[in-house]
Design an enzyme around this catalytic site. Structure first.
Site, PDB file in Angstrom:
ATOM      1  N   VAL A 178       1.099  -1.212  -0.034  1.00  0.00           N
ATOM      2  CA  VAL A 178       0.212   0.073  -0.020  1.00  0.00           C
ATOM      3  C   VAL A 178       0.654   1.387   0.502  1.00  0.00           C
ATOM      4  O   VAL A 178       0.183   2.441  -0.102  1.00  0.00           O
ATOM      5  CB  VAL A 178      -1.017  -0.445   0.897  1.00  0.00           C
ATOM      6  CG1 VAL A 178      -2.354  -1.261   1.230  1.00  0.00           C
ATOM      7  CG2 VAL A 178      -0.213   0.206   2.482  1.00  0.00           C
ATOM      8  N   SER A 184      -7.710   2.353  14.608  1.00  0.00           N
ATOM      9  CA  SER A 184      -7.488   1.320  15.622  1.00  0.00           C
ATOM     10  C   SER A 184      -8.279   2.667  17.540  1.00  0.00           C
ATOM     11  O   SER A 184      -8.563   3.280  17.420  1.00  0.00           O
ATOM     12  CB  SER A 184      -6.413   1.383  16.902  1.00  0.00           C
ATOM     13  OG  SER A 184      -5.417   0.891  17.592  1.00  0.00           O
ATOM     14  N   TYR A 215       2.897   4.954  15.975  1.00  0.00           N
ATOM     15  CA  TYR A 215       1.735   4.477  16.299  1.00  0.00           C
ATOM     16  C   TYR A 215       0.164   5.147  16.151  1.00  0.00           C
ATOM     17  O   TYR A 215      -0.630   5.261  15.584  1.00  0.00           O
ATOM     18  CB  TYR A 215       0.934   3.059  16.459  1.00  0.00           C
ATOM     19  CG  TYR A 215       0.316   1.570  16.281  1.00  0.00           C
ATOM     20  CD1 TYR A 215       0.126   1.103  15.084  1.00  0.00           C
ATOM     21  CD2 TYR A 215      -1.049   2.002  17.176  1.00  0.00           C
ATOM     22  CE1 TYR A 215      -0.755   0.291  14.673  1.00  0.00           C
ATOM     23  CE2 TYR A 215      -2.344   0.848  16.778  1.00  0.00           C
ATOM     24  CZ  TYR A 215      -2.011   0.543  15.749  1.00  0.00           C
ATOM     25  OH  TYR A 215      -3.096  -0.473  15.397  1.00  0.00           O
TER      26      TYR A 215
HETATM   27  P1  NAD Z   1      -1.883  -8.747  11.329  1.00  0.00           P
HETATM   28  O1  NAD Z   1      -0.729  -9.129  10.889  1.00  0.00           O
HETATM   29  O2  NAD Z   1      -2.786 -10.248  11.066  1.00  0.00           O
HETATM   30  O3  NAD Z   1      -2.757  -8.167   9.498  1.00  0.00           O
HETATM   31  C1  NAD Z   1      -1.790  -7.073   8.609  1.00  0.00           C
HETATM   32  C2  NAD Z   1      -1.894  -7.559   7.811  1.00  0.00           C
HETATM   33  O4  NAD Z   1      -1.490  -6.338   6.782  1.00  0.00           O
HETATM   34  C3  NAD Z   1      -0.998  -8.622   7.447  1.00  0.00           C
HETATM   35  O5  NAD Z   1      -1.601  -9.597   6.508  1.00  0.00           O
HETATM   36  C4  NAD Z   1       0.330  -7.320   6.364  1.00  0.00           C
HETATM   37  O6  NAD Z   1       1.270  -8.013   5.479  1.00  0.00           O
HETATM   38  C5  NAD Z   1      -0.385  -6.747   6.093  1.00  0.00           C
HETATM   39  N1  NAD Z   1       0.187  -5.927   5.748  1.00  0.00           N
HETATM   40  C6  NAD Z   1       1.402  -4.875   6.010  1.00  0.00           C
HETATM   41  N2  NAD Z   1       1.623  -3.935   5.448  1.00  0.00           N
HETATM   42  C7  NAD Z   1       1.161  -3.746   3.997  1.00  0.00           C
HETATM   43  C8  NAD Z   1       1.686  -3.100   3.440  1.00  0.00           C
HETATM   44  N3  NAD Z   1       2.480  -1.906   3.026  1.00  0.00           N
HETATM   45  N4  NAD Z   1       1.155  -3.452   2.036  1.00  0.00           N
HETATM   46  C9  NAD Z   1      -0.488  -4.272   1.806  1.00  0.00           C
HETATM   47  N5  NAD Z   1      -0.244  -5.119   3.052  1.00  0.00           N
HETATM   48  C10 NAD Z   1       0.351  -5.072   4.260  1.00  0.00           C
HETATM   49  O7  NAD Z   1      -3.190  -7.349  11.950  1.00  0.00           O
HETATM   50  P2  NAD Z   1      -4.165  -6.966  12.153  1.00  0.00           P
HETATM   51  O8  NAD Z   1      -4.004  -7.027  13.484  1.00  0.00           O
HETATM   52  O9  NAD Z   1      -5.107  -7.836  11.216  1.00  0.00           O
HETATM   53  O10 NAD Z   1      -4.205  -5.360  11.087  1.00  0.00           O
HETATM   54  C11 NAD Z   1      -4.961  -5.318  10.709  1.00  0.00           C
HETATM   55  C12 NAD Z   1      -5.373  -3.320  11.006  1.00  0.00           C
HETATM   56  O11 NAD Z   1      -5.926  -3.648  12.154  1.00  0.00           O
HETATM   57  C13 NAD Z   1      -4.094  -2.357  11.208  1.00  0.00           C
HETATM   58  O12 NAD Z   1      -4.082  -1.434  10.319  1.00  0.00           O
HETATM   59  C14 NAD Z   1      -3.227  -2.766  12.680  1.00  0.00           C
HETATM   60  O13 NAD Z   1      -3.746  -1.621  12.838  1.00  0.00           O
HETATM   61  C15 NAD Z   1      -5.186  -2.237  12.796  1.00  0.00           C
HETATM   62  N6  NAD Z   1      -6.003  -2.618  14.519  1.00  0.00           N
HETATM   63  C16 NAD Z   1      -4.924  -3.718  15.024  1.00  0.00           C
HETATM   64  C17 NAD Z   1      -5.719  -4.211  16.283  1.00  0.00           C
HETATM   65  C18 NAD Z   1      -4.926  -5.302  16.736  1.00  0.00           C
HETATM   66  O14 NAD Z   1      -5.104  -5.272  18.465  1.00  0.00           O
HETATM   67  N7  NAD Z   1      -4.567  -6.721  16.444  1.00  0.00           N
HETATM   68  C19 NAD Z   1      -5.999  -3.318  16.798  1.00  0.00           C
HETATM   69  C20 NAD Z   1      -6.250  -1.356  16.310  1.00  0.00           C
HETATM   70  C21 NAD Z   1      -6.601  -2.169  14.789  1.00  0.00           C
END
Ligand code: NAD
Length: 293
Positions: free
Chosen positions: A65, A148, A161
């Site tokens: 991205v 988040s 973050y």
């Molecule tokens: P995850 O690591 O399971 O999934 C994240 C995905 O994003 C991975 O498949 C990774 O390969 C992909 N990714 C990372 N950088 C990328 C890039 N430059 N281009 C394309 N793909 C890319 O994590 P998740 O928890 O499912 O995170 C998804 C979203 O949710 C994120 O934006 C994260 O900040 C947000 N989030 C997560 C949490 C938590 O506690 N896990 C809480 C709030 C928000």
């Protein structure tokens, strides 16, 4: 509005965690979902699994991205092949944790490139396609941005973050107001802590960050981690009800309410959190083994 069943969706970060769970939820309702991820093998595996369950279909696309041209090219090609794009979920993200003084140019550059510009470019690309596909007064499309809880309240010792996630919340709410006249709905997803690999994969932690600290410290704040499936279901409900901000989980809802109505409580709690993490960092610096207490 009834159950949300977009015909065609692109989900960035769709290979894992919340993105994959959102795709699963949509494919189970008949959606054609493009899992766009920089981890192509994982996206392919996820797409095969989800397609096997049907009735919709998932396909994998390799996408970083931070490559704006590639984001626009993917959105244009999916819209051209499918005839329209109903949902753009800008969800890919990276986690940063550690003391502010240990953040480097790379932390800030990557945080801004992935967590903020990645979302903005996805929205820009989808915006043009959605605005052009509007017929009459129907909804032209939905842009769902994943921020988040750290975008609603201050997240100490995770400055890159929390900065980018606050920016995504601000961007989404401003865009929502503008996008209305094109029939484009914009929602921002703000989950509390979720049990995904993200919380174990802090991006290039600094010298006093203790491995595993992030997951261990969460317990003091939110004893039960949300599942990605819970977050996906809440996202779909939030889109159906067109909630501007979709906080997910009791801890996120309570924290956000406190931030608005009792900000002193949140300030106190974040001060305690910062002090605790500073103690842990000192212990790492002194070579102590147990650093999570
Ligand atoms: P995850 O690591 O399971 O999934 C994240 C995905 O994003 C991975 O498949 C990774 O390969 C992909 N990714 C990372 N950088 C990328 C890039 N430059 N281009 C394309 N793909 C890319 O994590 P998740 O928890 O499912 O995170 C998804 C979203 O949710 C994120 O934006 C994260 O900040 C947000 N989030 C997560 C949490 C938590 O506690 N896990 C809480 C709030 C928000």
């Amino acid at each position: 509005m009834g159950a949300y069943r977009p015909g065609t969706a692109i989900i960035t970060g769709g290979a894992s965690g919340i993105g994959r769970a959102l795709a699963a939820c949509l494919v189970a309702g008949g959606t054609y979902a493009v899992l766009a991820d920089r981890d192509y093998p994982a996206a392919e595996r996820a797409a095969a699994d989800l397609s096997a369950g049907g009735p919709g279909r998932a396909v994998a696309a390799e996408l970083d991205v931070t490559d704006a041209a590639a984001v626009h090219a993917l959105v244009d090609s999916v819209a051209a092949q499918r005839g329209r794009l109903d949902l753009m979920a800008n969800n890919a993200g990276v986690l940063f944790a550690g003391a502010f003084e240990e953040t480097t140019d790379r932390h800030w550059d990557v945080a801004i490139a992935v967590n903020l510009r990645g979302v903005v470019e996805g929205a820009r690309a989808a915006y043009d396609v959605m605005a052009a596909q509007r017929r009459g007064r129907e909804r032209a499309g939905v842009i769902l941005n994943t921020a988040s809880l750290a975008g609603l309240i201050p997240g100490p010792t995770m400055a890159p973050y929390t900065t980018t996630k606050w920016a995504v919340v601000g961007f989404s709410q401003a865009l929502r107001a503008e996008a209305r006249r094109h029939g484009i709905q914009v929602n921002v997803l703000c989950p509390g802590y979720v049990d995904t690999k993200l919380i174990d994969e802090v991006f290039e932690p600094g010298p006093t960050y203790a491995v595993g600290r992030f997951r261990a410290n969460i317990k003091a704040l939110q004893p039960r981690l949300l599942t990605a499936d819970e977050v996906a279901a809440a996202a779909v409900r939030g889109i159906e009800r067109d909630r501007p901000v979709i906080p997910v989980g009791g801890f996120a809802q309570l924290s956000w309410r406190a931030q608005r109505f009792a900000p002193g409580v949140v300030r106190q709690s974040t001060r305690l959190q910062a002090a605790r993490e500073a103690r842990q960092a000192r212990r790492v610096a002194h070579g102590d083994a147990d650093v999570t207490g």
